[in-house]
Each structure stands twice: as C-alpha cells, then as structure tokens.
Design an enzyme around this catalytic site. Structure first.
Site, PDB file in Angstrom:
ATOM      1  CE  LYS A   6       0.222  31.647 -20.536  1.00 31.75           C
ATOM      2  NZ  LYS A   6      -0.485  30.508 -21.080  1.00 31.75           N
ATOM      3  CD  GLU A  33     -12.328  22.494 -26.872  1.00 31.65           C
ATOM      4  OE1 GLU A  33     -12.087  22.878 -28.044  1.00 31.65           O
ATOM      5  OE2 GLU A  33     -11.779  23.025 -25.882  1.00 31.65           O
ATOM      6  NE  ARG A  92     -15.124  26.531 -30.731  1.00 30.15           N
ATOM      7  CZ  ARG A  92     -13.904  27.028 -30.567  1.00 30.15           C
ATOM      8  NH1 ARG A  92     -12.868  26.236 -30.462  1.00 30.15           N
ATOM      9  NH2 ARG A  92     -13.729  28.328 -30.533  1.00 30.15           N
TER      10      ARG A  92
END
Ligand SMILES: Cc1ncc(C[n+]2csc(CCOP(=O)(O)OP(=O)(O)O)c2C)c(N)n1
Length: 629
Positions: free
Chosen positions: A280, A364, A392
């Site tokens: 990244k 979640e 969610r």
C-alpha cells in the site's frame, strides 16, 4: 501528464504497448495519482498499491465484455484512468466530477458499484452464474483486499462459489492493511502463507521462469506461463477446502509475472484464487511511512505528503476522549469498532483502556452481536460504527439487541451527509431505520458538549440507544469538565416564541436559529427548540407549541421520509393537531458526492428553503388575525 499516459484513451491503447512501455506507464500513473490526489484528496495508498495489478488485468482481459468487480472499489482509480476517464481524472471526488468509487452510471467499464466492503465475491459470483445460464464466454474477476476477508459476506460467497460455477477468478490483493493494520485470525493466516519459506522458494523459481519468457513465440510463452503459474501452486488449505484452486502468493508489483499468471488463470476451467502481494502506498515514501493516513485523505503536499493541520477537534475525537473518561469511572464500559479505529476516533481510547478496546474487523453484524453478548454479562458496550456501515447490522440491532432489551450504545459517526465520498457513504437513513424499533432510544447532540452528556445519559438507559453525530469539526463550544446525564425524552427550548416553532435536530439547531432571526426581522415570534431525542420524542413540548404556533419547521441532516420531521408529524396527528409542518431534510433520492454546502443549496436543505415555505403560512395567519380583530 506523462507521454505514454497521454496516449491511453481506452484499454485497447494499453494493449498496444510493449512490456517496457507498460513498466514506464506504471511510473507515469503513480506520478499522476500522487499529483492529482494532492489537490483533490482521495484513496492514495490503496491505489498506489494496485498500479501493476490493474495494468495486468487490463492487459489480459477485455472490459467491458469481461468484468472486474473491485471490493469497496476505493482502489479503482487506475481502472478509471485506463478506461477513458483520464481527461476527467482531476475532477475525482469534486462536485460534478468523477466519483471516488465505481459507479455503473459513470462508465460501461464499471460493471458493479460499491463503497461498502465484502461485496465483490458475491456480486462476481452472481455475474458468473448469469453468464453460465446465458451461455456466455466472458471472464469475471473479483479483486478483494485482505481485509475484505474479515467480512462475513466474503465467506458466504466462498462457501457458495464452487457449487455454482466453474469459471470465476478471485484476486486476493494482500497488503496486510485494512485502514489500520488488518486484524484477526485470517490476517495472521495470510501472513503465515506469505512468510512461509516454501513459498519464497517457489516464488523465486516462478519469477525466473517468467523473466526468461521474453522473445519467445506466443505458443511457447503460453506454455512457459502455465509452467510458471503451476510452479507457484502452494496448497493453501483454506481456499482449497472451499473448492477454489489457490495460486500464489506472487509479487503484485512484478508486471510480467502478473500478466502471465492471469493469462494462465484465464484458461482454467475451475474457480481460482490468485494471492497477490502488494505494498500500500508503493512509490511514495510518505504513504509508505504513514499507511493509515494515506489510506484516504484530503489534499497534501505532493513532495512531502504533509497535510494542513486540523485546527478544531472532530466529533469523533470528542466521542473517543469522552468514552475514555466514562471508562475510567465505570469498568463495565467497553469500546467496539469494526475496522475503523482511526475514523471513529477509538485510536484515542485504545491506549487508555487496551483491554476494553475491540477491533473486530470489517464485520458490523458481528460487532453488534458481539456487543449484545457482552451486554448480557453486565458490560456496557459502545459500538462506534458509521451511520452508513451500521445499515449492515439492522437485523442484529433488532433481533439481538433491542428484542432482548440489551444496553448497547450505537455511536453513529458520520450521521448526515458525508460530502466527497458520495452516496455509498452518506449517513442519511439511520433515523428511519432505527426509529421504528421498539425499546430503542435515539439522540442527536447539537454540539460536542451535548455529545458527551448524551454518552453519559446512555449509561442511565436500561436498554439500547443510539447517538448520531456528524462528520468533521465540532461546533467549538466550551465543554464541561465532566459530562452530565440529561433528562431522557426531554427537548431543550433554546428560545420561546408564539408564531412558529423551529426544531433543529443535532447541529441543525444552527439553521433553526438563523431561520428564527430572519423571521423575527419580519416581525414574527419564533421558538427555537433543540429536540435532543428523536425517540422518545418530547410529545409534551410539541403539544404545548401546537396550541400556539401557526407552523412548525423541522431541520434534519437525514432523509425526510421516516426521519425526525415525520416523527413530529406523527405526534401532531396523534394529538389531533392540524398545524402545518415544514420539513427540511434530504429528498427521496440518492444524493451524489459533492461539497456539503453546495449540495444543501441544491436540494433545499437550507434556511432559504425553510423561509420560503414557512413565510406564507405565518403571513396568512397574521392576515386572518388582523381581519378578525
Ligand atoms: C462495510 C464497511 N465497513 C467499513 C468500511 C471502511 N473501509 C473502507 S476501505 C477499508 C479497508 C479495506 O481494506 P482492504 O480490503 O484490505 O483494501 P486496501 O485498502 O488495503 O487495499 C475499510 C475498513 C467499508 N468501506 N465498508
């Protein structure tokens, strides 16, 4: 813009380049990302990590016939650049410009929109099965980050893939980071694969084979590629058990290796997973040094990566420091985040109470049920989840928390319009989806001091409650040293008045005050009310004003449908009042990305709009009163 990049108007232009030109193009793309995002902000780190991967995908496959499904799709900037959107790339995340995520309406190359994590494998499988049913030949490729595999949906898809199709390519883009460091057993499992000696040996031999490929005939290249890819086979129990043939892990910055591997996988007649290792922030030292910060950020200096210091604290920071204070006094207070320690501010809580801090990954639903479990044992979980991501967890909130009347506190950051991220991230639905749940209390603070008080109040409530607060800087008011509970279900009357009652939910009290000032200049007497509670709503205060005023006005940073204004209408209907209500909030429409002020003006979430609608009602009563007297 680099000389090669200038020539890329579609994936066909990329396919015309020779390998060394593609390598040069990768460098030009990195430079373009660093320079452009330094002005617009955006997901720099994730995109710098997938430059070679995206180039390889577009070299080997043909979109829009073949389909790429990017998980979250925050890493799809290079895909946008390569698919005819280079000329508009400088508009990314700007009002009227390109969206920061994939959008089906933006390009025929964006076959699937996303913004929430964990959907790529399911969507790609759906496309693969649709192709199989229709007798199609196209390739479907899902690209998902390592953190996407902390999400249950990815596993629901994995469980189903091998039963449904023989042709699906999953690319696992493993950079060991979520926004924070990736967490949990899956992250450790990926790490074990990556650091395994056996892999390292195979990886080297595969690289050598691919490096030798240059200059051979096409047939030989294919054969060699097959050999290379096969030599990378390293039986990974988990994916193999799910029925996907596992390849890798391979260096996700080695373009020839990526290209040859994908060419080979394209020929496979079974579902496959290619494990790709990427870095990244690759190519920009500040992003490599600050992985978290450069996951997604606003404008920065393209040389140093330095960003403007944030002057005022954010609601997230006040939330986290207040929670640490509450936890100091109450050893039952625990904090839960679903992979957002940075965004929710819980980073600041963690050092104070490391044993009572839980990052559960991008999960979640699990976060909420985990909180419910802790609550059954006397703990007071504060679940810090953005309003948009809590969508969610609707069923766990109903079935696990509310139905059992468990005292879980939902701290909904980004409650309201999120701005630049757009419709996948706006938190505009939480009032509607929570208000109808029995036992639920729902609060919205007008400023940071009240946020702290509401968190203290939550601890006095014997059941579930939710607090919604917006993204970004606080109001800047003085805060009491210690938060104090407020009376449950009681609004705060900020100014009394007899012609109109203006209720501004949360920080929208500012708009309520502005409207009151304008109406007072016109000679009307305006009450300004901070409702504090959407539920239980303060029926007494509403009933009291219903007897005197000519109109109510409600302001909310939420959709009008089912929102706070609707709750006021319900009260008025129930008490038999016909006083009209001017409701100011977002329309029944997905709101695009943009600057908050601009979007408010466009959609009439404004003092002007309220004034235009309420003035005639007040003037009409005035006229009637004059005639009567
Ligand atoms: C349901 C949901 N929860 C939280 C987020 C916030 N979020 C955006 S990207 C991200 C991390 C993604 O990590 P990974 O999939 O590994 O991709 P990377 O950014 O490392 O390339 C998170 C947690 C989200 N988009 N969706």
């Amino acid at each position: 813009m680099g000389p090669l990049l200038e020539t890329i108007h579609s994936p066909a232009d990329l396919k015309r380049l020779n390998p060394s030109q593609v390598t040069d193009l990768a460098a030009e793309i990195r430079e373009c990302l660093i320079q452009t995002l330094s002005k617009t902000g955006g997901h720099l780190g994730p995109n710098l990590g997938v430059v070679e991967l995206t180039l390889a995908l577009h070299t080997v496959f043909d979109t829009p016939t073949d389909r790429f499904v990017f998980d979250v799709s925050h890493q799809a900037y290079i895909h946008k650049i390569l698919t005819g959107r280079l000329d508009r790339f400088s508009t990314i995340r700007q009002p009227g410009g390109l969206n920061g995520f994939m959008l089906r309406t933006e390009s025929q190359h964006d076959c699937y929109g996303a913004g929430h994590a964990g959907t790529a494998l399911s969507a790609a499988l759906g496309m693969a099965v649709a192709r199989d049913l229709a007798g199609g030949k196209e390739h479907i490729v899902a690209v998902a980050g390592d953190a996407a595999f902390t999400n249950g949906i990815s596993f629901e898809a994995l469980n189903n893939i091998a039963d449904q199709t023989k042709r699906l390519i999953v690319v696992l883009n493993d950079n060991e980071w979520s926004i924070d460091r990736n967490v949990g057993a899956i992250a450790r499992y990926f790490h074990r694969i990556v650091t395994n000696e056996h892999y390292n040996r195979l990886h080297d031999s595969a690289r050598r084979i691919v490096e030798k490929i240059g200059g051979r005939t096409a047939v030989e290249v294919v054969r060699r590629a097959e050999e290379a890819a096969k030599s990378m086979l390293w039986p990974s129990i988990m994916f193999e058990e799910f029925g996907l043939t596992y390849y890798g892990p391979i260096d996700g910055h080695n373009l020839p290796l990526l290209i040859e591997s994908l060419k080979f996988l394209k020929t496979e007649n079974r579902p496959v997973l290619l494990h790709v290792l990427t870095q990244k922030g690759r190519g920009f030292q500040p992003a490599l040094d600050g992985q978290k910060k450069f996951h997604g950020l606003g404008p920065y200096d393209p040389e140093t990566g330095i960003t403007k210091p944030a002057g005022v604290p954010t609601y997230s920071e006040v939330f986290a420091t207040t929670l640490a204070k509450l936890a100091d006094k109450n050893d039952r207070v625990v904090a839960i985040t679903a992979a957002m320690p940075n965004g929710t501010g819980l980073d600041l809580f963690r050092p104070h109470h490391p044993r009572r801090y839980f990052d559960v990954g991008i999960a979640e639903e699990h976060a909420v049920i985990f909180a419910a479990g802790m609550a059954t044992r006397g703990y007071r979980p504060f679940c810090a989840i953005y309003s948009t991501f809590l969508q969610r967890a609707f069923d766990p909130i109903v079935h696990d928390v509310a139905l059992q009347k468990l005292p879980v506190v939902f701290c909904m950051d980004r409650g309201g319009l999120s701005g630049d991220d757009g419709p996948t991230h706006h938190g505009l639905f939480d009032i509607s989806y929570l208000r109808g749940i029995p036992e639920m209390a729902l609060m919205a603070p007008k400023d940071e001091d009240e946020l702290a008080d509401m968190m203290a109040t939550a601890l006095t409530i014997d059941g579930p409650c939710a607090i919604r607060y917006p993204r970004g800087a606080v109001a800047g008011v003085d805060c009491k040293p210690e938060p104090l509970p407020i009376p449950v279900g009681k609004a705060e009357v900020l100014a009394d008045g007899s012609d109109v009652a203006i209720l501004g939910l949360g920080p929208m009290t500012t708009l309520a005050r502005e409207l009151a000032e304008r109406l007072e200049q016109d000679g009307f007497s305006a009450a300004v009310i901070n409702p504090r509670f959407v539920k239980p709503i303060d029926r007494d205060t509403i009933s009291q004003y219903a007897h005197s005023v000519a109109a109510f006005v409600t302001f909310e940073d939420h959709v009008k449908m089912g929102g706070f204004g609707s709750a006021v209408l319900e009260v008025l209907q129930e008490i038999g009042s016909s006083v009209p209500v001017v409701r100011i909030g977002w329309p029944d429409h997905f709101i695009e990305h943009g600057k908050i002020e601009g979007l408010r003006a466009k959609y009439g979430v404004s003092v002007n709009e309220a004034y235009t609608q309420v003035s005639p009602l007040l003037h009409s009563r005035k006229r009637r009163t004059l005639v009567a007297s």
